[in-house]
Motif scaffolding. Structure first.
Motif, PDB file in Angstrom:
ATOM      1  N   ALA A  48       2.223  38.934  28.610  1.00 55.89           N
ATOM      2  CA  ALA A  48       1.944  38.434  27.260  1.00 55.89           C
ATOM      3  C   ALA A  48       0.531  37.844  27.164  1.00 55.89           C
ATOM      4  CB  ALA A  48       2.972  37.394  26.861  1.00 55.89           C
ATOM      5  N   GLY A  49      -0.083  37.581  28.321  1.00 56.95           N
ATOM      6  CA  GLY A  49      -1.484  37.155  28.292  1.00 56.95           C
ATOM      7  C   GLY A  49      -1.723  35.670  28.418  1.00 56.95           C
ATOM      8  N   PRO A  72      -4.192  37.680  23.969  1.00 59.97           N
ATOM      9  CA  PRO A  72      -2.740  37.550  23.746  1.00 59.97           C
ATOM     10  C   PRO A  72      -2.328  37.983  22.343  1.00 59.97           C
ATOM     11  CG  PRO A  72      -3.643  35.521  24.667  1.00 59.97           C
ATOM     12  CD  PRO A  72      -4.797  36.438  24.444  1.00 59.97           C
ATOM     13  N   GLU A  73      -3.148  37.598  21.324  1.00 60.30           N
ATOM     14  CA  GLU A  73      -2.733  37.946  19.964  1.00 60.30           C
ATOM     15  C   GLU A  73      -2.808  39.453  19.722  1.00 60.30           C
ATOM     16  OE1 GLU A  73      -5.105  35.848  20.799  1.00 60.30           O
ATOM     17  OE2 GLU A  73      -6.832  35.839  19.438  1.00 60.30           O
ATOM     18  N   ALA A  76       0.215  41.103  21.130  1.00 60.68           N
ATOM     19  CA  ALA A  76       1.343  40.952  20.210  1.00 60.68           C
ATOM     20  C   ALA A  76       1.218  41.948  19.063  1.00 60.68           C
ATOM     21  CB  ALA A  76       1.393  39.528  19.669  1.00 60.68           C
ATOM     22  N   ARG A  77      -0.007  42.082  18.559  1.00 58.31           N
ATOM     23  CA  ARG A  77      -0.221  42.986  17.419  1.00 58.31           C
ATOM     24  C   ARG A  77      -0.024  44.450  17.813  1.00 58.31           C
ATOM     25  NH1 ARG A  77      -5.738  39.685  15.899  1.00 58.31           N
ATOM     26  NH2 ARG A  77      -4.688  37.866  15.032  1.00 58.31           N
ATOM     27  N   VAL A  80       3.729  43.958  21.726  1.00 55.87           N
ATOM     28  CA  VAL A  80       4.404  43.292  22.836  1.00 55.87           C
ATOM     29  C   VAL A  80       5.021  41.992  22.326  1.00 55.87           C
ATOM     30  CG1 VAL A  80       4.115  42.168  25.083  1.00 55.87           C
ATOM     31  CG2 VAL A  80       2.806  44.248  24.538  1.00 55.87           C
ATOM     32  N   PHE A  81       6.301  41.824  22.553  1.00 51.42           N
ATOM     33  CA  PHE A  81       6.971  40.603  22.106  1.00 51.42           C
ATOM     34  C   PHE A  81       7.635  39.927  23.290  1.00 51.42           C
ATOM     35  CE2 PHE A  81      10.525  38.079  20.694  1.00 51.42           C
ATOM     36  CZ  PHE A  81      10.017  37.402  19.591  1.00 51.42           C
ATOM     37  N   LEU A  82       7.435  38.615  23.385  1.00 55.91           N
ATOM     38  CA  LEU A  82       8.093  37.843  24.436  1.00 55.91           C
ATOM     39  C   LEU A  82       9.024  36.811  23.812  1.00 55.91           C
ATOM     40  CD1 LEU A  82       8.461  36.764  27.350  1.00 55.91           C
ATOM     41  CD2 LEU A  82       6.349  35.455  27.043  1.00 55.91           C
ATOM     42  N   THR A 101       2.794  33.898   8.485  1.00 57.74           N
ATOM     43  CA  THR A 101       1.440  33.973   9.028  1.00 57.74           C
ATOM     44  C   THR A 101       1.362  35.056  10.099  1.00 57.74           C
ATOM     45  OG1 THR A 101       1.334  31.580   8.712  1.00 57.74           O
ATOM     46  CG2 THR A 101      -0.426  32.575  10.007  1.00 57.74           C
ATOM     47  N   ALA A 102       2.340  35.041  11.003  1.00 61.17           N
ATOM     48  CA  ALA A 102       2.339  35.996  12.115  1.00 61.17           C
ATOM     49  C   ALA A 102       2.439  37.431  11.593  1.00 61.17           C
ATOM     50  CB  ALA A 102       3.493  35.690  13.057  1.00 61.17           C
ATOM     51  N   GLN A 105      -0.670  38.723   9.925  1.00 66.17           N
ATOM     52  CA  GLN A 105      -1.771  39.018  10.848  1.00 66.17           C
ATOM     53  C   GLN A 105      -1.506  40.309  11.628  1.00 66.17           C
ATOM     54  OE1 GLN A 105      -3.726  35.999  13.031  1.00 66.17           O
ATOM     55  NE2 GLN A 105      -3.938  34.694  11.244  1.00 66.17           N
ATOM     56  N   VAL A 106      -0.252  40.500  11.997  1.00 64.80           N
ATOM     57  CA  VAL A 106       0.118  41.739  12.687  1.00 64.80           C
ATOM     58  C   VAL A 106      -0.109  42.933  11.756  1.00 64.80           C
ATOM     59  CG1 VAL A 106       2.056  43.044  13.648  1.00 64.80           C
ATOM     60  CG2 VAL A 106       1.742  40.650  14.273  1.00 64.80           C
ATOM     61  N   GLN A 158      12.889  36.226  15.305  1.00 67.40           N
ATOM     62  CA  GLN A 158      11.449  36.517  15.216  1.00 67.40           C
ATOM     63  C   GLN A 158      11.154  37.939  15.684  1.00 67.40           C
ATOM     64  OE1 GLN A 158       8.804  33.499  16.817  1.00 67.40           O
ATOM     65  NE2 GLN A 158      10.346  31.934  16.472  1.00 67.40           N
ATOM     66  N   LEU A 162       9.315  40.960  13.598  1.00 67.61           N
ATOM     67  CA  LEU A 162       8.025  41.516  13.991  1.00 67.61           C
ATOM     68  C   LEU A 162       8.118  42.966  14.472  1.00 67.61           C
ATOM     69  CD1 LEU A 162       6.611  38.324  15.741  1.00 67.61           C
ATOM     70  CD2 LEU A 162       5.894  39.253  13.547  1.00 67.61           C
TER      71      LEU A 162
ATOM     72  N   PHE B 432      -0.477  29.252  22.619  1.00 67.73           N
ATOM     73  CA  PHE B 432      -0.042  30.515  23.224  1.00 67.73           C
ATOM     74  C   PHE B 432       1.161  31.096  22.485  1.00 67.73           C
ATOM     75  CE2 PHE B 432       2.564  32.796  26.445  1.00 67.73           C
ATOM     76  CZ  PHE B 432       1.736  33.898  26.565  1.00 67.73           C
ATOM     77  N   ASN B 435      -0.176  32.684  19.467  1.00 63.91           N
ATOM     78  CA  ASN B 435      -0.878  33.908  19.873  1.00 63.91           C
ATOM     79  C   ASN B 435       0.124  35.025  20.144  1.00 63.91           C
ATOM     80  OD1 ASN B 435      -3.440  32.311  21.973  1.00 63.91           O
ATOM     81  ND2 ASN B 435      -3.411  32.705  19.780  1.00 63.91           N
ATOM     82  N   GLN B 436       1.185  34.671  20.848  1.00 66.84           N
ATOM     83  CA  GLN B 436       2.161  35.684  21.247  1.00 66.84           C
ATOM     84  C   GLN B 436       2.846  36.312  20.033  1.00 66.84           C
ATOM     85  OE1 GLN B 436       5.299  37.187  21.756  1.00 66.84           O
ATOM     86  NE2 GLN B 436       3.913  38.479  22.973  1.00 66.84           N
ATOM     87  N   ARG B 437       2.775  35.629  18.908  1.00 66.17           N
ATOM     88  CA  ARG B 437       3.369  36.226  17.707  1.00 66.17           C
ATOM     89  C   ARG B 437       2.312  36.935  16.868  1.00 66.17           C
ATOM     90  NH1 ARG B 437       7.128  35.477  20.762  1.00 66.17           N
ATOM     91  NH2 ARG B 437       8.865  34.062  20.321  1.00 66.17           N
ATOM     92  N   GLY B 438       1.100  37.021  17.417  1.00 63.37           N
ATOM     93  CA  GLY B 438       0.054  37.755  16.713  1.00 63.37           C
ATOM     94  C   GLY B 438      -0.906  36.876  15.928  1.00 63.37           C
ATOM     95  N   ILE B 439      -0.773  35.552  16.063  1.00 59.78           N
ATOM     96  CA  ILE B 439      -1.625  34.642  15.297  1.00 59.78           C
ATOM     97  C   ILE B 439      -2.867  34.278  16.115  1.00 59.78           C
ATOM     98  CG2 ILE B 439      -1.718  32.388  14.148  1.00 59.78           C
ATOM     99  CD1 ILE B 439       1.358  32.588  13.842  1.00 59.78           C
TER     100      ILE B 439
END
Ligand SMILES: Nc1ncnc2c1ncn2[C@@H]1O[C@H](COP(=O)(O)OP(=O)(O)OP(=O)(O)O)[C@@H](O)[C@H]1O
Ligand SMILES: [Mg+2]
Lengths: 254, 481
Positions: A48-49, A72-73, A76-77, A80-82, A101-102, A105-106, A158, A162, B432, B435-439
């Protein structure tokens, strides 16, 4: 889809991952098991970074891209989901606001228009039904004061929102009651497709009755020391890890 | 404009969006401060003698005072003789209504995102705009007038409603109060006045927008809000200034009077130029704000979002004189780079069964220093006084400072005073997780900070809350990662 080659990672100079190799194809479910402290969460975090971990060797390809070179972001985009073993609390920020927000951005990264409030809400409603999560929970501060099981369910909610390509579930089963385990597992199963893959980290065979793995791997001292099919999980449940540890430790000392 | 230039300008404006200034013809006082200047200002404003005398008295008092040094802020002393105490845009004739205001002035406000055109304005906000030393326009005067509400510039109020001004001016913040309040009393040039008659609930938000445009000019405005018995008003104050290398002084005074059962909500989003990344320039914001809950069951509530200024020195306070009166203070103060803020409140419990609530959220980043200074005073006859204070500090990075100075002074043993304080950091695990959710990290910081300040932001009227959220994010840009 995911190809991990000879991955080494350490934290504050201590090597934790010591040569991981793993191939995951679209449509597959992989289970990773192994004793406490063997490096399962570390592997998930490195994928995930998380910056605290230093990758000292190795390569990870995700859908043909060098995963380790992405922020990392962006990982996710890319899909990859953790689902965290210990989800983080963010006071004052509701799950709804956080996800909006997430998601936007994705979507922006993928060249899609942001969802307006109405569309977002209807998407939420659909996914809420999938994991049977209470709307009240979603307007509270993210994970703050959530019970252990509520946190885990929220992680899967979540994930549903996503729509990732690769989902890594780190001990999502721990803390869930019997009914919740079934509901959440069903949710995960419904989200599976030919195009997605799932890595489940777990200690218990029970979860694998619901989310049936194509492969089971045992992680020990930072390496995958045994791989098999779902029968391996049953064998571990019965015999524990000692026999594997002995095998590994005896060959290691030679 | 080439694409590169466009990008550069965007980047620049991200730093401080309102840093531009406009050249127009002005009417200015000569530099410096003395009795003659005060007479000059008073003449210019065609003031009655009582007001001139009031100013001169304040000036004498001020001359005998020294600049306070107890606040936890450090800055080069300003040469007050090098400042100009009056600067006003030249208008050929006095505008009677908004349609007669110089279009050039209107354009300045349009550029700040404030439309003075009543038709274009969002329903529900009347606005008085103050540019440098004068009020240039007040909207919705007629609508408000039908309800008996007076909302106009201070100068106009002096002419039209002298009895109200004479009654209330300096009644809450006396000219002797402190160095800057005395200075303001001597040289104040304009500001807003508002009077809500008995039993009237003001149907729209009233708002004053302050802008410093001229160089080397101090802004000394005065706001006076009088809410008569059983009335209600919500008041908003916004401010910006051009980006200049030298420091500029803003020393305002706000006085609020609340009669029995009256309620006043006063909200500020302060966005003065904070100085550049190296701490050069920026506004010195030394402001005295105080309200008196004069009548029983009255309520005054201060909400402030402090993002700008190089140095902030500001303690909006409540004198809880009426029995059962309530004072509230909600504050978010953000400092970044070299900004310094020493801000907080004073709650003075005089009446019985008075209540106060303080919620202060400090956020420090960069090399900034952020202090909360609060005083809760319970006087002898204030039986059953209650106070609750919550002071939280959020630190970003390890070069900034957060300080809390609570003073509690109790002369009645039935008082219940609670104080809670926390200090936290934005966790890397929180970032983090986002970030992990894309933000992206910047957005994660904005999200976390807005969550942290939510209790205060929730107090703001909707339109302001959105602006405040954006400002918080902007102020903290680049402070993490
Ligand atoms: N910040 C750190 N500093 C030092 N050691 C660390 C740090 N973080 C993790 N470790 C160590 O790395 C090892 C692997 O931890 P990890 O969390 O990956 O284990 P795990 O396989 O997920 O265990 P569990 O089954 O208990 O969740 C552990 O021995 C742990 O103590
Ligand atoms: Mg783990």
């Amino acid at each position: 889809m995911l190809s991990i080659k000879n991955l080494h990672a350490s934290i504050e100079g201590t090597p934790i991952l010591r040569g991981i190799n793993l191939e995951v194809k679209a449509g597959e479910v992989h289970a990773i098991m192994g004793p406490n402290g063997s490096g399962k969460s570390t592997l998930a975090s490195v994928l995930a970074g998380r910056e605290e971990y230093e990758v000292t060797e190795g390569q990870v390809l995700f859908q043909g891209k060098e995963l380790l070179e992405l922020s990392p972001e962006d990982r996710a985009r890319e899909g990859v989901f953790l689902a965290f073993q210990y989800p983080i609390e963010i006071p004052g920020v509701s799950t709804t606001n956080f996800l909006r927000t997430a998601l936007n951005q994705v979507r922006e990264y993928r060249g899609l228009e942001p969802l307006d409030a109405v569309k977002f809400l209807s998407l939420m409603k659909e996914k809420m039904a999938l994991v049977e999560i209470d709307q009240k929970l979603l307007s509270r501060s993210l994970n703050e004061g959530f019970s252990g099981g509520e946190k885990k369910r929220n992680e899967i909610f979540q994930m549903a929102m996503l729509e990732p390509v690769l989902s890594i579930l780190d001990e999502t089963d721990s803390g869930l009651d019997i009914d919740a385990l079934r509901i959440v597992s069903n949710g995960v199963n419904k989200l599976k497709s030919e195009k997605t893959a799932t890595i489940v980290v777990t200690h218990y065979q029970r979860l694998l009755d619901y989310i049936v793995p194509d492969f089971v791997h045992v992680l020990y001292k930072g390496r995958i020391v045994k791989s098999g099919t779902k029968e391996l999980a049953l064998e571990l449940e019965e015999k524990g890890y000692d026999w594997i540890k002995e095998e590994v430790d005896s060959t290691a000392t030679v | 404009m080439s694409k590169d230039n466009q990008i550069l300008e965007d980047l620049n404006s991200k730093e401080y969006e309102h840093g531009w200034s406009v050249n127009f013809e002005t009417d200015e006082a000569p530099l410096g401060l003395n009795e003659d200047i005060i007479r000059w200002i008073s003449t210019k404003k065609e003031e009655p003698t009582w007001l001139l005398e009031w100013r001169l008295k304040a000036f004498k008092i001020w001359q005998a005072m020294t600049e306070p040094e107890w606040a936890n802020v450090h800055y080069p002393k300003m040469d007050l003789q090098a400042l100009r105490y009056y600067s006003a845009p030249k208008q050929s004739k006095k505008p009677k209504n908004i349609n007669e205001v110089d279009p050039e002035l209107i354009a300045i406000y349009e550029r700040l995102g404030i439309s003075l055109n009543e038709q274009k304005r969002l329903q529900g906000i009347a606005i008085d705009v103050v540019l440098d030393s004068v009020s240039v326009a007040t909207t919705f005067k007629e609508t408000l007038g039908k309800l008996g509400i007076i909302f106009c510039s201070f100068s106009e109020a002096v002419k039209e409603h002298p009895e109200l001004i004479q009654k209330y001016l300096g009644s809450v913040v006396p000219m002797t109060d402190n160095y800057y309040a005395a200075l303001n009393a001597a040289v104040f040039s304009d500001g807003s006045f508002c009077y809500i008659p008995k039993g009237v609930r003001c149907p729209m938000e009233l708002s004053t927008y302050f802008r410093i445009n001229a160089a080397n000019t101090g802004q000394f405005e005065r706001t006076l809000i009088v809410a008569d018995d059983s009335s209600y008003v919500s008041y908003l104050e916004g401010c910006t200034a051009p980006q200049r290398d030298e420091n500029q002084l803003h020393a305002a005074v706000v006085e609020i009077y609340a009669g029995a059962h009256a309620e006043v909500k006063y909200s500020t989003v302060q966005n003065w130029f904070p100085g550049d990344k190296d701490g050069k320039g920026g506004i010195f914001n030394f402001v005295t704000k105080r309200g008196i809950c004069a009548g029983d069951h009255s309520k005054i509530s201060w909400t402030q979002v402090e993002t700008g200024s190089a140095v902030t020195w500001k303690y909006p306070s409540c004198i809880l004189k009426g029995d059962y009166s309530i004072g509230e203070f909600y504050s978010v103060a953000v400092t970044n780079n070299y900004q310094q803020a020493d801000t907080g409140t004073k709650m003075i419990h005089i009446g019985k069964n008075t209540k106060s609530r303080i919620v202060s959220k400090g956020i420090s980043a960069g090399k900034s220093q952020n202090s909360y200074r609060g005083q809760v005073q319970v006087m002898k006859r204030a039986h059953n006084a209650r106070n609750f204070s919550q002071c939280d500090s959020l630190l970003m990075g390890d070069q900034c400072g957060a300080h809390t100075f609570p003073y509690i002074d109790i002369a009645n043993s039935s008082a219940k005073v609670e104080h809670e304080a926390t200090t936290s950091k934005i966790g890397e695990d929180q970032i983090f997780y986002c970030n992990q959710r894309g933000i992206a990290t910047e957005d994660a910081v904005a999200l976390i900070v807005n969550g942290y300040a939510k209790e205060v932001l929730n107090q703001l009227p909707m339109e302001f809350a959105v602006e405040a959220q954006k400002l918080l994010a902007l102020t903290l840009e680049g402070s993490v990662g």
